[in-house]
Design a protein around this motif. Sequence first.
Motif, PDB file in Angstrom:
ATOM      1  N   ARG A 147       0.812  -1.219   0.000  1.00 47.63           N
ATOM      2  CA  ARG A 147       0.000   0.000   0.000  1.00 47.63           C
ATOM      3  C   ARG A 147       0.849   1.275   0.000  1.00 47.63           C
ATOM      4  NH1 ARG A 147       0.577   2.069   4.937  1.00 47.63           N
ATOM      5  NH2 ARG A 147       1.280   0.666   6.602  1.00 47.63           N
TER       6      ARG A 147
ATOM      7  N   THR B 247       2.091   3.569  -5.182  1.00 45.29           N
ATOM      8  CA  THR B 247       1.047   3.611  -6.195  1.00 45.29           C
ATOM      9  C   THR B 247       1.390   2.608  -7.302  1.00 45.29           C
ATOM     10  OG1 THR B 247       2.140   5.301  -7.539  1.00 45.29           O
ATOM     11  CG2 THR B 247       0.723   6.066  -5.729  1.00 45.29           C
ATOM     12  N   ASP B 248       0.447   2.366  -8.179  1.00 42.97           N
ATOM     13  CA  ASP B 248       0.712   1.466  -9.304  1.00 42.97           C
ATOM     14  C   ASP B 248       1.864   1.989 -10.153  1.00 42.97           C
ATOM     15  OD1 ASP B 248      -1.310  -0.206  -8.487  1.00 42.97           O
ATOM     16  OD2 ASP B 248      -2.803   0.583  -9.894  1.00 42.97           O
ATOM     17  N   ASP B 249       1.902   3.284 -10.397  1.00 37.15           N
ATOM     18  CA  ASP B 249       2.988   3.869 -11.199  1.00 37.15           C
ATOM     19  C   ASP B 249       4.329   3.709 -10.497  1.00 37.15           C
ATOM     20  OD1 ASP B 249       1.270   4.604 -13.207  1.00 37.15           O
ATOM     21  OD2 ASP B 249       1.090   6.699 -12.554  1.00 37.15           O
ATOM     22  N   GLU B 250       4.359   3.890  -9.202  1.00 36.03           N
ATOM     23  CA  GLU B 250       5.616   3.751  -8.452  1.00 36.03           C
ATOM     24  C   GLU B 250       6.088   2.307  -8.448  1.00 36.03           C
ATOM     25  OE1 GLU B 250       4.829   7.513  -5.401  1.00 36.03           O
ATOM     26  OE2 GLU B 250       4.228   5.473  -4.864  1.00 36.03           O
ATOM     27  N   ARG B 251       5.156   1.356  -8.352  1.00 33.78           N
ATOM     28  CA  ARG B 251       5.546  -0.060  -8.385  1.00 33.78           C
ATOM     29  C   ARG B 251       6.119  -0.440  -9.742  1.00 33.78           C
ATOM     30  NH1 ARG B 251       1.131  -0.721  -4.825  1.00 33.78           N
ATOM     31  NH2 ARG B 251      -0.355  -0.826  -6.551  1.00 33.78           N
TER      32      ARG B 251
ATOM     33  N   ALA C 161       9.299   7.443  -2.645  1.00 31.06           N
ATOM     34  CA  ALA C 161       7.894   7.229  -2.299  1.00 31.06           C
ATOM     35  C   ALA C 161       7.742   6.808  -0.846  1.00 31.06           C
ATOM     36  CB  ALA C 161       7.287   6.180  -3.232  1.00 31.06           C
TER      37      ALA C 161
END
Length: 247
Positions: free
Chosen positions: A61, A64-68, A79
């Motif tokens: 959590r 974010t999806d972009d950070e992952r 992040a």
Amino acid sequence: MVAGTETEAEIETAGLRELVARARVVLWDFDGPICRLFAGHSANRVARELVEWLEGRGMRRLLTDDERAAPDPHVVLRAVDRLHPRSDLVIELEERLTQEELRAVPSAMPTPYADPLIRTWSAVGTRLAVTTNNSPRTVRTYLASRGLLGCFAPHIYGRTAELHRLKPHPHSLNRALRATGADPAAALMIGDSPSDLTAAQEAGVSFLGYARNERKAKLLVDAGAEHVVGSLQPVLDALRRQPHAAP
């Protein structure tokens, strides 16, 4: 000016010669202008493994999806630091990244002409510093392996626990300027990213962009860089043409 595919005459502009002539201290970004740190040790894989390490501890959590999905491990580190600054989690994550950087050093690829440019600038008395988002341990290890540490030491300013001060924040540049006693107007930064350009602008330092391909060149030009080279050879040539420089 974007250089790289142009002729030598087009590359050696008056603007480049002026940048080189005016520089009394040169601030180098590390990964890019000095070497390709992850040439044989994928940065994308390192970022993925940091994400997996966090997910294995139930911390999916935090990203974010972009950070992952980001290929840059610094994106992951920043992040987590934004949510938990100076925490033990951030300290451990940063150390894991540092260890990956150190593992990358043996397979790092020297940037063409960087070594002789560094040695020539040092030989004519120009002060050199590294201002980077990489670990200073990584930088020292790489420079020592190339016999270049003496050209910079002790002026190596890298990632600290204050992760919010990574470039584009000018913190590392300002540290280098204070330590060398340099007037920003007499300093030049060599960097390969828009964040390097922003840091240089914030510090009041002239900027020379290095771009090893057209994509990186476009990013720098679109960010407002006035001088971008695709090779450090014209910089070395311009330096050698200075009256004080060795042939």
